[in-house]
Design a protein around this motif. Structure first.
Motif, short mmCIF file in Angstrom:
data_model
loop_
_atom_site.label_atom_id
_atom_site.label_comp_id
_atom_site.label_asym_id
_atom_site.label_seq_id
_atom_site.Cartn_x
_atom_site.Cartn_y
_atom_site.Cartn_z
N TYR A 3 -50.70 -31.96 24.91
CA TYR A 3 -49.85 -31.40 23.86
C TYR A 3 -50.46 -30.11 23.29
O TYR A 3 -49.75 -29.14 23.00
CB TYR A 3 -49.65 -32.42 22.74
N ILE A 4 -51.79 -30.12 23.15
CA ILE A 4 -52.46 -28.93 22.62
C ILE A 4 -52.29 -27.76 23.58
O ILE A 4 -51.99 -26.63 23.18
CB ILE A 4 -53.97 -29.20 22.38
N ARG A 5 -52.46 -28.04 24.90
CA ARG A 5 -52.30 -26.97 25.91
C ARG A 5 -50.87 -26.43 25.91
O ARG A 5 -50.66 -25.22 26.04
CB ARG A 5 -52.69 -27.50 27.30
N GLN A 6 -49.89 -27.32 25.79
CA GLN A 6 -48.49 -26.88 25.75
C GLN A 6 -48.22 -25.99 24.53
O GLN A 6 -47.54 -24.97 24.64
CB GLN A 6 -47.57 -28.10 25.71
N PHE A 7 -48.78 -26.39 23.39
CA PHE A 7 -48.60 -25.61 22.17
C PHE A 7 -49.25 -24.23 22.31
O PHE A 7 -48.65 -23.21 21.93
CB PHE A 7 -49.20 -26.36 20.98
N LEU A 8 -50.45 -24.18 22.87
CA LEU A 8 -51.17 -22.91 23.02
C LEU A 8 -50.47 -22.01 24.04
O LEU A 8 -50.43 -20.79 23.86
CB LEU A 8 -52.62 -23.17 23.44
N THR A 9 -49.94 -22.61 25.10
CA THR A 9 -49.18 -21.84 26.09
C THR A 9 -47.95 -21.21 25.43
O THR A 9 -47.65 -20.02 25.62
CB THR A 9 -48.73 -22.75 27.26
N SER A 25 -52.23 -10.37 22.80
CA SER A 25 -51.79 -11.74 22.49
C SER A 25 -52.97 -12.70 22.45
O SER A 25 -53.06 -13.56 21.56
CB SER A 25 -50.78 -12.23 23.52
N ILE A 26 -53.87 -12.57 23.41
CA ILE A 26 -55.07 -13.42 23.45
C ILE A 26 -55.89 -13.24 22.18
O ILE A 26 -56.34 -14.21 21.56
CB ILE A 26 -55.93 -13.10 24.70
N ILE A 27 -56.08 -11.98 21.77
CA ILE A 27 -56.87 -11.69 20.56
C ILE A 27 -56.20 -12.27 19.33
O ILE A 27 -56.85 -12.91 18.50
CB ILE A 27 -57.07 -10.16 20.42
N ILE A 28 -54.87 -12.07 19.20
CA ILE A 28 -54.13 -12.57 18.03
C ILE A 28 -54.19 -14.09 17.95
O ILE A 28 -54.47 -14.67 16.88
CB ILE A 28 -52.67 -12.08 18.07
N VAL A 29 -53.94 -14.77 19.08
CA VAL A 29 -53.95 -16.24 19.09
C VAL A 29 -55.35 -16.77 18.78
O VAL A 29 -55.50 -17.77 18.06
CB VAL A 29 -53.44 -16.76 20.45
N THR A 30 -56.38 -16.12 19.31
CA THR A 30 -57.76 -16.54 19.02
C THR A 30 -58.07 -16.41 17.53
O THR A 30 -58.68 -17.31 16.93
CB THR A 30 -58.77 -15.69 19.83
N ILE A 31 -57.62 -15.32 16.92
CA ILE A 31 -57.82 -15.12 15.47
C ILE A 31 -57.07 -16.20 14.68
O ILE A 31 -57.63 -16.78 13.73
CB ILE A 31 -57.34 -13.72 15.04
N LEU A 32 -55.82 -16.49 15.08
CA LEU A 32 -55.02 -17.52 14.38
C LEU A 32 -55.71 -18.88 14.44
O LEU A 32 -55.76 -19.62 13.45
CB LEU A 32 -53.63 -17.62 15.01
N ILE A 33 -56.24 -19.21 15.62
CA ILE A 33 -56.92 -20.50 15.78
C ILE A 33 -58.17 -20.56 14.91
O ILE A 33 -58.45 -21.58 14.27
CB ILE A 33 -57.26 -20.75 17.26
N LYS A 34 -58.94 -19.47 14.88
CA LYS A 34 -60.14 -19.43 14.04
C LYS A 34 -59.80 -19.61 12.57
O LYS A 34 -60.53 -20.27 11.83
CB LYS A 34 -60.88 -18.10 14.25
N ILE A 35 -58.69 -19.00 12.14
CA ILE A 35 -58.26 -19.15 10.74
C ILE A 35 -57.86 -20.61 10.46
O ILE A 35 -58.23 -21.17 9.42
CB ILE A 35 -57.07 -18.21 10.44
N MET A 36 -57.15 -21.22 11.40
CA MET A 36 -56.74 -22.62 11.23
C MET A 36 -57.94 -23.56 11.16
O MET A 36 -57.93 -24.56 10.44
CB MET A 36 -55.81 -23.05 12.37
N LEU A 37 -58.99 -23.23 11.92
CA LEU A 37 -60.18 -24.08 11.98
C LEU A 37 -61.21 -23.75 10.91
O LEU A 37 -62.23 -24.44 10.80
CB LEU A 37 -60.83 -23.96 13.37
N GLY A 106 -58.88 -23.75 28.91
CA GLY A 106 -58.22 -24.29 30.09
C GLY A 106 -56.89 -23.60 30.37
O GLY A 106 -56.56 -23.32 31.53
N VAL A 107 -56.14 -23.31 29.32
CA VAL A 107 -54.84 -22.63 29.48
C VAL A 107 -55.04 -21.26 30.13
O VAL A 107 -54.31 -20.88 31.06
CB VAL A 107 -54.14 -22.49 28.11
N LEU A 108 -56.03 -20.51 29.65
CA LEU A 108 -56.27 -19.16 30.17
C LEU A 108 -56.85 -19.20 31.58
O LEU A 108 -56.64 -18.28 32.36
CB LEU A 108 -57.22 -18.40 29.23
N ARG A 109 -57.56 -20.28 31.89
CA ARG A 109 -58.19 -20.38 33.21
C ARG A 109 -57.18 -20.78 34.29
O ARG A 109 -57.36 -20.46 35.47
CB ARG A 109 -59.32 -21.42 33.15
N ASN A 110 -56.11 -21.47 33.88
CA ASN A 110 -55.21 -22.08 34.86
C ASN A 110 -53.96 -21.26 35.15
O ASN A 110 -52.86 -21.81 35.26
CB ASN A 110 -54.82 -23.49 34.39
#
Length: 202
Positions: A3-9, A25-37, A106-110
């Protein structure tokens, strides 16, 4: 994790539709995740600082009850209870963060990275041909450990401070540039977070 991978995709693809560049997009999503965590990161740091304050008391208990393991455990738990410290408090927030970070990895690797996507000098679906990102990943990793300051009084940690960045460079060499970009962005944000956390503590 599925579910996490689907959401991140979904998050990466949606962001890409709006910004028009997968690297951004990768940079923005990484920043969003860091803010959430961030709340978990702050909780982890607070718990680690509280445990560090108790180290002198814990050492005294270890010396006093070195030959009585049962009493050692009892007195240790009493100390934790007295100061309202959870010995797992520094680990649990980290364990909650790891599935999200590994899922994005994993999402970015696959194969989600479009074959024709580029960012600055990078073609995101293949390794960095100029090896700039792997070197930057190693440098930021070294800075992160230096900022933590854990190597100052521990010779083994001091060796790891030099070995780990080299390992990071070697691991990064064959990674797709998009994955390296995520790792670099995440590491830089971690350094910035740690700097401000330490500044606030000081």
């Amino acid at each position: 994790m599925s579910y996490i991978r689907q959401f991140l995709t979904f998050l990466l693809n949606t962001t890409d539709k709006y910004v028009g560049n997968f690297g951004v997009s990768i940079i923005i999503v990484t920043i969003l995740i860091k803010i959430m965590l961030l709340p978990l990161t702050l909780k982890q740091d607070k718990s680690m600082k509280e445990m560090k304050k108790l180290q002198p008391e814990l050492e005294k208990i270890k010396e006093k009850y070195a030959n009585d393991k049962q009493m050692l455990n009892i007195k240790t738990m009493e100390l934790y209870k007295e100061h309202k410290v959870n010995p797992l408090g520094g680990c649990l927030p980290l364990l909650l963060q790891l599935p999200i970070l590994f899922a994005l990895f994993g999402v970015l690797r696959n194969g989600i990275i479009p074959k024709d996507s580029s960012f600055l000098w990078l073609k995101l679906s293949v390794p960095d041909q100029f090896y700039i990102l792997p070197v930057l990943n190693g440098a930021v990793s070294f800075l992160q450990q230096k900022l933590m300051g854990s190597a100052d009084s521990n010779p083994q940690m001091k060796n790891m401070m030099y070995i780990f960045p080299i390992m990071m460079i070697m691991f990064s060499l064959k990674m797709p540039s998009g994955l390296q970009l995520y790792w670099l962005t995440s590491s830089i944000l971690a350094v910035v977070q740690q700097y401000f956390i330490m500044k606030k503590g000081a």
